[in-house]
Scaffold this active site. Structure first.
Site, PDB file in Angstrom:
ATOM      1  N   ASP A 154     -16.808 -65.620 -20.512  1.00 23.35           N
ATOM      2  CA  ASP A 154     -17.827 -65.647 -21.731  1.00 23.35           C
ATOM      3  C   ASP A 154     -17.468 -66.824 -22.708  1.00 23.35           C
ATOM      4  OD1 ASP A 154     -18.900 -63.457 -20.420  1.00 23.35           O
ATOM      5  OD2 ASP A 154     -17.626 -62.072 -21.634  1.00 23.35           O
ATOM      6  N   LYS A 214     -18.806 -71.260 -20.381  1.00 20.52           N
ATOM      7  CA  LYS A 214     -18.753 -72.021 -19.004  1.00 20.52           C
ATOM      8  C   LYS A 214     -19.955 -72.561 -18.823  1.00 20.52           C
ATOM      9  CE  LYS A 214     -16.368 -69.060 -16.774  1.00 20.52           C
ATOM     10  NZ  LYS A 214     -16.096 -68.251 -17.740  1.00 20.52           N
ATOM     11  N   GLY A 258     -21.841 -63.855 -15.984  1.00 20.02           N
ATOM     12  CA  GLY A 258     -23.253 -64.297 -16.083  1.00 20.02           C
ATOM     13  C   GLY A 258     -23.107 -65.551 -16.917  1.00 20.02           C
ATOM     14  N   HIS A 259     -24.077 -66.491 -16.498  1.00 22.39           N
ATOM     15  CA  HIS A 259     -24.087 -67.824 -17.145  1.00 22.39           C
ATOM     16  C   HIS A 259     -25.434 -67.743 -17.861  1.00 22.39           C
ATOM     17  CE1 HIS A 259     -20.729 -69.095 -14.992  1.00 22.39           C
ATOM     18  NE2 HIS A 259     -21.343 -68.878 -13.841  1.00 22.39           N
ATOM     19  N   GLN A 279     -15.587 -65.904 -15.166  1.00 21.52           N
ATOM     20  CA  GLN A 279     -14.703 -65.115 -15.747  1.00 21.52           C
ATOM     21  C   GLN A 279     -13.614 -65.992 -16.350  1.00 21.52           C
ATOM     22  OE1 GLN A 279     -15.184 -63.548 -12.296  1.00 21.52           O
ATOM     23  NE2 GLN A 279     -16.891 -62.787 -13.316  1.00 21.52           N
ATOM     24  N   ASP A 293     -20.399 -74.034 -34.123  1.00 28.21           N
ATOM     25  CA  ASP A 293     -21.474 -73.747 -35.229  1.00 28.21           C
ATOM     26  C   ASP A 293     -21.341 -72.151 -35.579  1.00 28.21           C
ATOM     27  OD1 ASP A 293     -22.023 -73.499 -32.095  1.00 28.21           O
ATOM     28  OD2 ASP A 293     -23.738 -72.840 -32.587  1.00 28.21           O
TER      29      ASP A 293
HETATM   30  P1  IMP Z   1     -15.452 -56.261 -12.522  1.00 25.43           P
HETATM   31  O1  IMP Z   1     -15.027 -58.097 -12.268  1.00 25.43           O
HETATM   32  O2  IMP Z   1     -16.722 -56.045 -12.531  1.00 25.43           O
HETATM   33  O3  IMP Z   1     -14.421 -55.466 -11.464  1.00 25.43           O
HETATM   34  O4  IMP Z   1     -14.711 -56.253 -13.843  1.00 25.43           O
HETATM   35  C1  IMP Z   1     -13.306 -56.181 -14.200  1.00 25.43           C
HETATM   36  C2  IMP Z   1     -13.074 -56.673 -15.660  1.00 25.43           C
HETATM   37  O5  IMP Z   1     -13.433 -57.950 -15.731  1.00 25.43           O
HETATM   38  C3  IMP Z   1     -13.609 -55.871 -16.592  1.00 25.43           C
HETATM   39  O6  IMP Z   1     -12.869 -55.858 -17.751  1.00 25.43           O
HETATM   40  C4  IMP Z   1     -14.974 -56.629 -16.972  1.00 25.43           C
HETATM   41  O7  IMP Z   1     -15.488 -56.505 -18.075  1.00 25.43           O
HETATM   42  C5  IMP Z   1     -14.503 -58.202 -16.703  1.00 25.43           C
HETATM   43  N1  IMP Z   1     -15.623 -59.111 -16.424  1.00 25.43           N
HETATM   44  C6  IMP Z   1     -15.928 -59.276 -15.140  1.00 25.43           C
HETATM   45  N2  IMP Z   1     -16.940 -60.279 -15.366  1.00 25.43           N
HETATM   46  C7  IMP Z   1     -16.696 -60.724 -16.332  1.00 25.43           C
HETATM   47  C8  IMP Z   1     -17.397 -61.650 -17.199  1.00 25.43           C
HETATM   48  O8  IMP Z   1     -18.113 -62.778 -16.442  1.00 25.43           O
HETATM   49  N3  IMP Z   1     -17.207 -62.167 -18.417  1.00 25.43           N
HETATM   50  C9  IMP Z   1     -16.286 -61.440 -19.055  1.00 25.43           C
HETATM   51  N4  IMP Z   1     -15.838 -60.180 -18.635  1.00 25.43           N
HETATM   52  C10 IMP Z   1     -15.880 -60.122 -17.213  1.00 25.43           C
END
Ligand code: IMP
Length: 438
Positions: free
Chosen positions: A13, A16, A40-41, A222, A331
């Site tokens: 987050d 990116k 999530g983008h 991630q 910002d």
């Molecule tokens: P999973 O990828 O759904 O198995 O989650 C494993 C860990 O990665 C958890 O702590 C999620 O909150 C974290 N996580 C997975 N995708 C993201 C992302 O895009 N941003 C932030 N945390 C993520």
């Protein structure tokens, strides 16, 4: 003309999506190399905001986009995103999907949910999208690759075999109902017809693009601390967001990667559970969360917020070989009287400057801060020289503490709200291996 990996240098987050969207204007090809629809983008183009989970951000520039072999792909989500982009008038004609990527099936999602609920207070905080169970099947060599999925007979056989096993596990471990083979098969056959035209040997396509001297951008999902090996295990995702993940997840050799850009948010956030030394539990954390709208793109969960931690960024620099930094959300912090940067940890009376590998050790770490004056809200500058002096001081401190140059500064959600300092697609270093094909 060169290749660039964009990685998250914190817990994901970092922004990116915005950074890769901005850089995609200069790229010829954009490649996702790991993760799935757990990412999530958010991409803002003019007055429109697009939220994507699977398809690379480069799609908004109509560039060649690749979902690499290292991704786990939920066909239902891919179809949703294809429909969504078509509704928005955005072309997906240049999107390609690796035949070697693995697919997420409904039993992966169900198991992810049930495993999380069973763990209770020891839960990992996953996104419950089936990511971990799909990668587990891949490692156990019972996963289903996209190419197998598209072969009706192979898919039928593997699905039947897997469903028998998964239904037994669901009943025995959770007393949960299983899945009906015919229902899943026919539903996923329908999705398969949408996936089929996109499938290619993407490793070949990417290497050919590099041979032609094109700009290829590898887009990580991630962040470093969610990496399966290098993150805060077990509070991690099941893939490799670090730069080395791009080689495996896209099928390119390490000698073909020219630069690695670490995306860093001006503060730190984390979703999910696990230790977070510079976390702000009180009003300051709430202020950052509200100012920065720090709620998960995929799950809507409030993100935990804290000060920037350069111990983490230096660690990301080490494990991904970062060459540059992109700083986002400068910002968001405007308006604070004082800002803090965590520069080291204190543990049992010792000062630690290297991010610890063991979770227990990280849990015992207290942050060591340097305090800097905050900066007032500012109008969009034409260059970094026009930023308020206090903001420039903050940036200098980051460059010094991380021992890396800033290549980009993001000052808002829109494409235009970006200061480019260095051309990260400049000429490749002289040592680059030009001959991939023998
Ligand atoms: P999973 O990828 O759904 O198995 O989650 C494993 C860990 O990665 C958890 O702590 C999620 O909150 C974290 N996580 C997975 N995708 C993201 C992302 O895009 N941003 C932030 N945390 C993520």
């Amino acid at each position: 003309m060169s290749t660039l990996v964009v990685v998250g240098a914190q817990w994901g987050d970092e922004g990116k999506g915005k950074v890769t969207d901005y850089l995609s204007a200069r790229a010829d090809m954009v490649v996702r190399y790991q993760g799935g629809n757990n990412a999530g983008h958010t991409v803002v183009v003019g007055d429109r905001e697009y939220r994507m989970r699977l398809i690379p951000s480069g799609i908004f520039h109509d560039k060649a986009c690749v979902i690499g072999n290292g991704v786990v792909l939920d066909p239902a989500v891919l179809v949703q995103e294809l429909d969504y982009l078509a509704e928005q008038g955005i072309s997906t004609q240049h999107l390609r999907v690796s035949g070697a990527a693995h697919i997420i099936l409904p039993y992966h999602i169900r198991l992810d949910e049930l495993d999380e609920d069973r763990r209770g207070t020891l839960r990992l905080g996953t996104t419950r999208r089936g990511i971990g169970p799909a990668y587990a099947d891949k490692s156990a060599r019972i996963g289903i690759r996209v190419s197998e999925y598209l072969n009706r007979a192979v898919f039928a056989e593997k699905l039947r075999r897997n469903l028998e096993e998964k239904n037994r596990a669901l009943a025995a471990l959770y007393g949960a109902p299983g899945f009906d083979y015919d229902v899943v098969f026919s539903q996923y056959q329908a999705y398969a017809e949408r996936v089929r035209p996109l499938v290619a040997d993407t490793s070949l396509l990417i290497n050919q693009a590099i041979d032609r001297g094109e700009n290829v951008l590898f887009e990580g999902a991630q962040g470093t601390l969610l990496d399966l090996d290098h993150g805060t295990y077990p509070y991690v995702t099941s893939s490799h967001p670090v730069a080395g993940g791009a080689c495996i997840g896209a099928g390119v050799g390490p000698t073909r990667i020219d630069r690695v850009l670490g995306t860093v948010k001006a503060y730190t956030t984390r979703v999910g559970d696990g230790p977070f030394p510079s976390e702000l539990a009180g009003a300051e954390g709430d202020w950052i969360r509200e100012r920065g709208r720090e709620y998960g793109t995929v799950t809507g969960r409030p993100r935990r917020c804290g000060w920037l931690d350069t111990t983490i960024v230096r660690y990301a620099a080490r494990v991904s070989g970062l060459t540059h930094l992109a700083l986002t959300r400068l910002d968001t912090l405007a308006g604070l009287e004082r800002v803090r940067i965590c520069v080291a940890y204190r543990r049992d009376g010792d000062i630690i400057t290297d991010f610890p590998q063991e979770l227990e050790s990280l849990e015992a770490c207290e942050p060591v801060y340097v305090d800097l004056p905050g900066w007032p809200p500012f109008k969009e500058p034409d260059s970094s020289a026009d930023l308020p002096g206090e903001a420039r001081r903050y940036l200098e401190e980051i460059e010094e503490r991380c021992r890396l140059p800033l290549a980009l500064i993001s000052l808002g959600r829109e494409r235009g709200q970006t200061l480019a300092i260095t051309d990260v697609f400049g000429d490749p270093p002289a040592c680059r291996n030009q001959a991939a094909r023998i």
